[in-house]
Enzyme design. Structure first.
Site, PDB file in Angstrom:
ATOM      1  N   ASN A  45       0.927  -1.263   0.239  1.00 32.78           N
ATOM      2  CA  ASN A  45      -0.294   0.277   0.112  1.00 32.78           C
ATOM      3  C   ASN A  45       0.806   0.956  -0.025  1.00 32.78           C
ATOM      4  O   ASN A  45       0.369   1.882   0.329  1.00 32.78           O
ATOM      5  CB  ASN A  45      -1.213  -0.201   1.160  1.00 32.78           C
TER       6      ASN A  45
ATOM      7  N   SER B 152      -4.295   2.104  -8.391  1.00 37.49           N
ATOM      8  CA  SER B 152      -5.544   3.600  -8.473  1.00 37.49           C
ATOM      9  C   SER B 152      -6.015   3.603  -9.962  1.00 37.49           C
ATOM     10  O   SER B 152      -5.220   2.553 -10.780  1.00 37.49           O
ATOM     11  CB  SER B 152      -4.603   4.666  -8.448  1.00 37.49           C
TER      12      SER B 152
ATOM     13  N   TYR C  76       2.351   9.899 -11.318  1.00 38.15           N
ATOM     14  CA  TYR C  76       1.431   8.658 -10.879  1.00 38.15           C
ATOM     15  C   TYR C  76       0.769   7.623 -11.657  1.00 38.15           C
ATOM     16  O   TYR C  76       0.879   6.670 -10.692  1.00 38.15           O
ATOM     17  CB  TYR C  76       0.515   9.982  -9.786  1.00 38.15           C
ATOM     18  N   ALA C  77       0.131   8.431 -12.117  1.00 40.33           N
ATOM     19  CA  ALA C  77      -0.864   7.659 -13.089  1.00 40.33           C
ATOM     20  C   ALA C  77       0.387   6.237 -13.738  1.00 40.33           C
ATOM     21  O   ALA C  77      -0.018   5.184 -14.160  1.00 40.33           O
ATOM     22  CB  ALA C  77      -1.305   8.106 -14.036  1.00 40.33           C
TER      23      ALA C  77
ATOM     24  N   LYS D 175       0.985   4.043 -10.869  1.00 39.81           N
ATOM     25  CA  LYS D 175      -0.266   3.466 -11.336  1.00 39.81           C
ATOM     26  C   LYS D 175      -0.689   2.446 -11.532  1.00 39.81           C
ATOM     27  O   LYS D 175      -0.939   1.094 -11.887  1.00 39.81           O
ATOM     28  CB  LYS D 175      -1.158   3.894 -10.495  1.00 39.81           C
TER      29      LYS D 175
END
Length: 247
Positions: free
Chosen positions: A89, A151, A163-164, A167
């Site tokens: 996580n 995500s 970030y994308a 993920k």
């Protein structure tokens, strides 16, 4: 109790999704190894688990560092002799990257190399390092379950840049690990929540002028993680459970 006496490592367990996952897993009878960098946050997570009648220990580690990930694994193996569950996580989107953006997303060509590397290191390197150190333990056991937190930003086109990408990398890494470990009795899955109401998310929302945006709850994400650890059929591996697709 569906996880009675299992040994479960939960990373990023100091707050948010990680804390809720740790609480849910402990409630099902597992001994939770709560891992994060900030000891005070971990102390609160352990207190909450113990107050609810569960069992937990804390390990303060910087999981971007390979030697500290190995130290985490060595400590757990020395104390308990096995690792049954890994919840990947730990991650995040540091506030210094977006705090001066005036409500605008960072375009792909605007990311500095340092910002890009920081996001990839925090959100993709950590789960890779944890899997690379823990999967060999599970192979020797011929059992184990891994759930990583991706995500919705990694499942669809988005404005979140590195970030994308990170993920999305978790999705591909989950599927790759599932294919490569299935013969050893290991299940590897992931959850991909939309926007979740966590302390960090609230800070981000405020910084970009979205204080009233609808959000899902960290406890609901924890329920998704728990499903994959307890009730998902053994043949369910390499899957990504989408959550909060409308927010």
């Amino acid at each position: 109790m569906k996880l009675k006496d299992k040994i479960a490592i939960v990373t990023g367990a100091g707050k948010g999704i990680g804390r809720e996952a740790a609480l849910a897993i402990a409630k099902e009878g597992a001994l939770v190894v709560a891992v994060a960098r900030t000891q005070s946050d971990l102390d609160e997570t352990v207190r909450l688990i113990e107050d609810a009648g569960g069992r937990a220990i804390s390990l303060s580690r910087d999981l971007t560092c390979s030697s500290q990930v190995q130290s985490m694994v060595d400590t757990v193996m020395e104390q308990f002799g096995r690792i049954d569950i890994l919840v990947n996580n730990a991650g995040g989107y540091p506030s210094e990257i977006y705090k001066n953006r005036e409500h605008q997303a960072i375009k792909l060509w605007e990311w500095s190399e340092e910002q890009w590397d920081q996001i990839i290191r925090t959100n993709l390197r950590i789960p890779f390092l944890c899997m690379s150190k823990i999967i060999p333990v599970m192979i020797r056991q011929r059992s184990g379950k891994i759930v990583s937190v991706s995500s919705r930003m990694g499942r669809i086109a988005s404005q979140m840049g590195a970030y994308a990408v990170a993920k999305g990398g978790i999705v591909t890494m989950t599927r790759t690990a599932a294919i490569q470990t299935q013969e050893y009795g290991i299940q590897v899955n992931a959850v991909a929540p939309g926007i979740v109401d966590t302390p960090g998310q609230r800070v981000y929302n405020h910084s970009v002028g979205q204080d009233n945006i609808p959000m899902g709850s960290a406890s609901d994400v924890a329920k998704g993680i728990l499903y994959l650890l307890t009730d998902a059929p053994a043949v369910m591996t390499g899957q990504v459970l989408d959550m909060f697709t409308t927010v």
